[in-house]
Design an enzyme around this catalytic site. Structure first.
Site, PDB file in Angstrom:
ATOM      1  N   TYR A   1       0.840  -1.212   0.000  1.00 21.19           N
ATOM      2  CA  TYR A   1       0.000   0.000   0.000  1.00 21.19           C
ATOM      3  C   TYR A   1       0.874   1.262   0.000  1.00 21.19           C
ATOM      4  CZ  TYR A   1      -3.802   3.180   0.982  1.00 21.19           C
ATOM      5  OH  TYR A   1      -4.716   4.193   0.871  1.00 21.19           O
TER       6      TYR A   1
ATOM      7  N   PHE B   1      -6.651  20.267 -24.498  1.00 20.77           N
ATOM      8  CA  PHE B   1      -7.396  19.047 -24.804  1.00 20.77           C
ATOM      9  C   PHE B   1      -8.746  19.092 -24.088  1.00 20.77           C
ATOM     10  CE2 PHE B   1      -8.466  14.511 -24.203  1.00 20.77           C
ATOM     11  CZ  PHE B   1      -8.629  14.210 -25.533  1.00 20.77           C
ATOM     12  N   ASP B   2      -9.722  18.294 -24.570  1.00 21.75           N
ATOM     13  CA  ASP B   2     -11.091  18.436 -24.035  1.00 21.75           C
ATOM     14  C   ASP B   2     -11.222  18.115 -22.554  1.00 21.75           C
ATOM     15  OD1 ASP B   2     -10.727  15.746 -24.735  1.00 21.75           O
ATOM     16  OD2 ASP B   2     -12.859  15.403 -24.975  1.00 21.75           O
TER      17      ASP B   2
ATOM     18  N   ASP C   1       1.223  19.723 -20.591  1.00 23.18           N
ATOM     19  CA  ASP C   1       0.370  18.548 -20.767  1.00 23.18           C
ATOM     20  C   ASP C   1       1.189  17.626 -21.660  1.00 23.18           C
ATOM     21  OD1 ASP C   1      -1.335  16.622 -21.686  1.00 23.18           O
ATOM     22  OD2 ASP C   1      -3.040  17.957 -21.967  1.00 23.18           O
TER      23      ASP C   1
ATOM     24  N   ALA D   1       1.226  14.258 -22.538  1.00 22.92           N
ATOM     25  CA  ALA D   1       0.802  12.930 -23.005  1.00 22.92           C
ATOM     26  C   ALA D   1       1.700  12.398 -24.133  1.00 22.92           C
ATOM     27  CB  ALA D   1      -0.653  12.991 -23.465  1.00 22.92           C
TER      28      ALA D   1
ATOM     29  N   LYS E   1      -0.415   7.168 -23.304  1.00 21.81           N
ATOM     30  CA  LYS E   1       0.108   7.506 -24.634  1.00 21.81           C
ATOM     31  C   LYS E   1       1.616   7.197 -24.656  1.00 21.81           C
ATOM     32  CE  LYS E   1      -3.792  10.163 -24.520  1.00 21.81           C
ATOM     33  NZ  LYS E   1      -4.659  10.226 -23.320  1.00 21.81           N
TER      34      LYS E   1
ATOM     35  N   HIS F   1     -19.243  14.568 -26.207  1.00 21.69           N
ATOM     36  CA  HIS F   1     -18.965  13.708 -27.362  1.00 21.69           C
ATOM     37  C   HIS F   1     -18.902  12.228 -27.013  1.00 21.69           C
ATOM     38  CE1 HIS F   1     -14.900  14.026 -25.797  1.00 21.69           C
ATOM     39  NE2 HIS F   1     -14.454  13.151 -26.672  1.00 21.69           N
TER      40      HIS F   1
HETATM   41  N1  PM9 Z   1      -6.511  11.888 -24.924  1.00 24.96           N
HETATM   42  C1  PM9 Z   1      -7.195  10.848 -26.922  1.00 24.96           C
HETATM   43  O1  PM9 Z   1      -7.795   9.957 -27.512  1.00 24.96           O
HETATM   44  C2  PM9 Z   1      -8.071   9.930 -24.739  1.00 24.96           C
HETATM   45  C3  PM9 Z   1      -9.411  10.418 -24.383  1.00 24.96           C
HETATM   46  S1  PM9 Z   1     -10.509  10.884 -25.647  1.00 24.96           S
HETATM   47  C4  PM9 Z   1     -10.891   9.431 -26.489  1.00 24.96           C
HETATM   48  O2  PM9 Z   1      -6.517  11.689 -27.510  1.00 24.96           O
HETATM   49  C5  PM9 Z   1      -4.097  15.120 -23.762  1.00 24.96           C
HETATM   50  C6  PM9 Z   1      -3.271  15.920 -24.704  1.00 24.96           C
HETATM   51  C7  PM9 Z   1      -4.805  14.032 -24.197  1.00 24.96           C
HETATM   52  C8  PM9 Z   1      -5.593  13.292 -23.252  1.00 24.96           C
HETATM   53  C9  PM9 Z   1      -6.358  12.181 -23.645  1.00 24.96           C
HETATM   54  C10 PM9 Z   1      -5.592  13.699 -21.908  1.00 24.96           C
HETATM   55  C11 PM9 Z   1      -6.362  12.956 -20.868  1.00 24.96           C
HETATM   56  C12 PM9 Z   1      -4.881  14.813 -21.536  1.00 24.96           C
HETATM   57  N2  PM9 Z   1      -4.163  15.496 -22.466  1.00 24.96           N
HETATM   58  O3  PM9 Z   1      -7.333   9.972 -21.259  1.00 24.96           O
HETATM   59  O4  PM9 Z   1      -7.401  10.866 -18.971  1.00 24.96           O
HETATM   60  O5  PM9 Z   1      -4.737  13.691 -25.477  1.00 24.96           O
HETATM   61  O6  PM9 Z   1      -5.471   9.521 -19.678  1.00 24.96           O
HETATM   62  O7  PM9 Z   1      -5.738  11.757 -20.580  1.00 24.96           O
HETATM   63  C13 PM9 Z   1      -7.237  10.916 -25.476  1.00 24.96           C
HETATM   64  P1  PM9 Z   1      -6.541  10.462 -20.094  1.00 24.96           P
END
Ligand code: PM9
Length: 458
Positions: free
Chosen positions: A73, A125-126, A216, A218, A259, A450
């Site tokens: 843990y 990002f969204d 950000d 990713a 990613k 979406h």
């Molecule tokens: N991005 C993508 O497909 C997964 C969700 S939408 C189908 O591009 C950025 C630049 C991203 C992102 C996710 C996140 C959120 C933050 N920043 O999906 O929560 O492209 O791990 O990350 C998607 P998580």
């Protein structure tokens, strides 16, 4: 003598069979799914380009690292190994583990953003935008104007325009701006990278005003590949050297490890400031879990550490980004409009130019996504008016400058034969593009609609 052709620096050890439905079966499935591609069962999809997030193929080294997972843990060896990798590779001393990227946003923003705040960035990002707006704060897009023209072939269309950033700071005042978010690469803008020169310039503006700069991150490794291959002075540097330099200009980062850490689930926040770390720690314990796992299992953290090391190897990145370029080039050869140049993780088809007869509020990119599934069993994702959501205050539709169908390629999963099927599918639709009509929303959620909206054909 001709140059030796290039192939992936891996071979396939295990495969996952996929099913191929008939066109009629797919038509029935998408009607049942009420024209939302997220509602399809994955087994009804032949080639799944919905996302590159959590869908990559882990290496034998990652799978074997999972066997070393320490599920204690508190204070697990897995966390300490992951933290050491992050600190050595990216340079941040403080690490907060989270279950994925949006969880990192939730924790960091809970600690730092309040109602009325302004958060400048490059086409957030969204989920990032959603977490900012959920707190009654406002994301301000300061991306360079060139990013809005899909036909402009420029190397770094993810850059922030520092004049727009300065104007935003002057307009709202430093006290209202808890951070600037630089997304590397910029997903919403077409998977476009940010140059080191721009990172330095944005960092200088932020630090002149004592505003923290958060990446950000990713797809930070893909961004580093573009710096190496497109920016003067970096051609002889290793990806790991470039990555270290990129992060040296930031105060912190959020990471969706799904990613560029090539794992199925996971994320983290990494920070320079102990004070911000401590604020995040409280929210992390409330939302995610204890500070040495934050929603991940020990084995996930070991796979994450191994994935970070692999994704920052040049040969891996070269194979990956060459495959995205292969798809982009083949689509372009047919005369089909895409965002140029192709991005790091995806090709974005310009649905506004593809279907000029369909107005943006009838969701042309969603129409194209549905059509590509019906024709070829390929699933992409809409990056357009549906994703842009309504204005949180007026509740009006807010069509973005570009209306795109994103074809995101999972890491180490598909061959170029799969890409040829995608191209064939688009070709079928292109040949009869004038016959398509728009869609109307039947149901929508109040935020991040979406994922769950349903549609009917007009
Ligand atoms: N991005 C993508 O497909 C997964 C969700 S939408 C189908 O591009 C950025 C630049 C991203 C992102 C996710 C996140 C959120 C933050 N920043 O999906 O929560 O492209 O791990 O990350 C998607 P998580």
């Amino acid at each position: 003598m001709t140059k030796q052709p290039y192939a992936e620096p891996w071979r396939i050890k295990m495969v996952e069979p996929v099913k191929i439905l008939t066109r009629e079966e797919r038509l029935a499935k998408i009607q049942e799914a009420e024209y939302n591609l997220f509602n399809l069962a994955a087994e009804d999809v032949y080639i799944d380009l919905l996302t590159d997030s959590g869908t990559g193929a882990m290496s034998d080294r990652q799978w074997s690292a999972m066997m070393l997972g320490d599920e204690s843990y508190a204070g697990s060896r897995s966390f300490l190994r992951m933290k050491k990798t992050i600190t050595e590779l990216l340079g941040f001393p403080h690490v907060v583990p989270t279950h994925q990227g949006r969880a990192a946003e939730n924790v960091l923003f809970s600690a730092t953003i309040k109602a009325g705040d302004i958060v400048p960035g490059n086409a957030h990002f969204d989920t990032t935008k959603g977490h900012i707006e959920f707190r009654q704060a406002i994301p301000v897009d300061c991306t360079v104007d060139e990013a809005a023209d899909p036909n402009l072939e420029l190397p770094f269309k993810g850059n922030i325009d520092t004049r727009k950033l300065e104007a935003c700071i002057a307009k709202y005042g430093v006290d209202k701006i808890p951070m600037v978010i630089h997304t590397v690469t910029c997903n919403t803008g077409g998977g476009q990278p940010v140059s080191m020169e721009n990172i330095k310039a944005v960092s200088a503006v932020c630090h002149k005003h004592s505003i923290p700069l958060i990446f950000d991150s990713a797809r930070f490794a893909e961004n580093a590949y573009f710096i190496k291959t497109r920016e003067a002075g970096y051609e002889d540097k290793s990806i790991k050297e470039i990555v270290k330099e990129m992060f040296s200009y930031a105060d912190g980062m959020t990471m969706s490890a799904k990613k560029d850490a090539i794992i199925n689930i996971g994320g983290f926040i990494a920070l320079k400031s102990l004070e911000t770390y401590r604020k995040c720690a409280t929210f992390n314990i409330m939302f995610e879990g204890y500070l040495t796992y934050g929603g991940m299992s020990g084995r996930d953290m070991d796979a994450l550490a191994a994935g970070l090391m692999e994704s920052t190897e040049y040969d891996y990145l070269h194979a990956r980004i060459s495959q995205v370029k292969y798809l982009g080039d083949k689509i372009t050869e047919l005369g089909i409009p895409i965002v140029k140049p192709a991005g790091g993780h995806a090709v974005y088809v310009d649905a506004k130019a593809f279907f000029p007869q369909i107005p943006q509020i009838q969701y042309p990119a969603q129409v194209l996504g549905v059509a590509l599934y019906v024709e070829a069993g390929v699933r992409g994702v809409e990056i357009g008016t549906v994703l842009a959501d309504r204005d949180p205050v007026t509740r009006e539709e807010r069509p973005p400058k570009m209306e795109l169908l994103r074809l995101a390629i999972p890491r180490r999963v598909y061959t170029n034969n799969h890409m040829d099927v995608v191209v064939w599918g688009l070709q079928q639709i292109w040949a009869k593009r004038e016959s398509y009509k728009g869609l109307k929303i039947k149901y929508e959620a109040p935020i991040m609609r979406h994922f769950t909206s349903t549609f009917e054909q007009l």
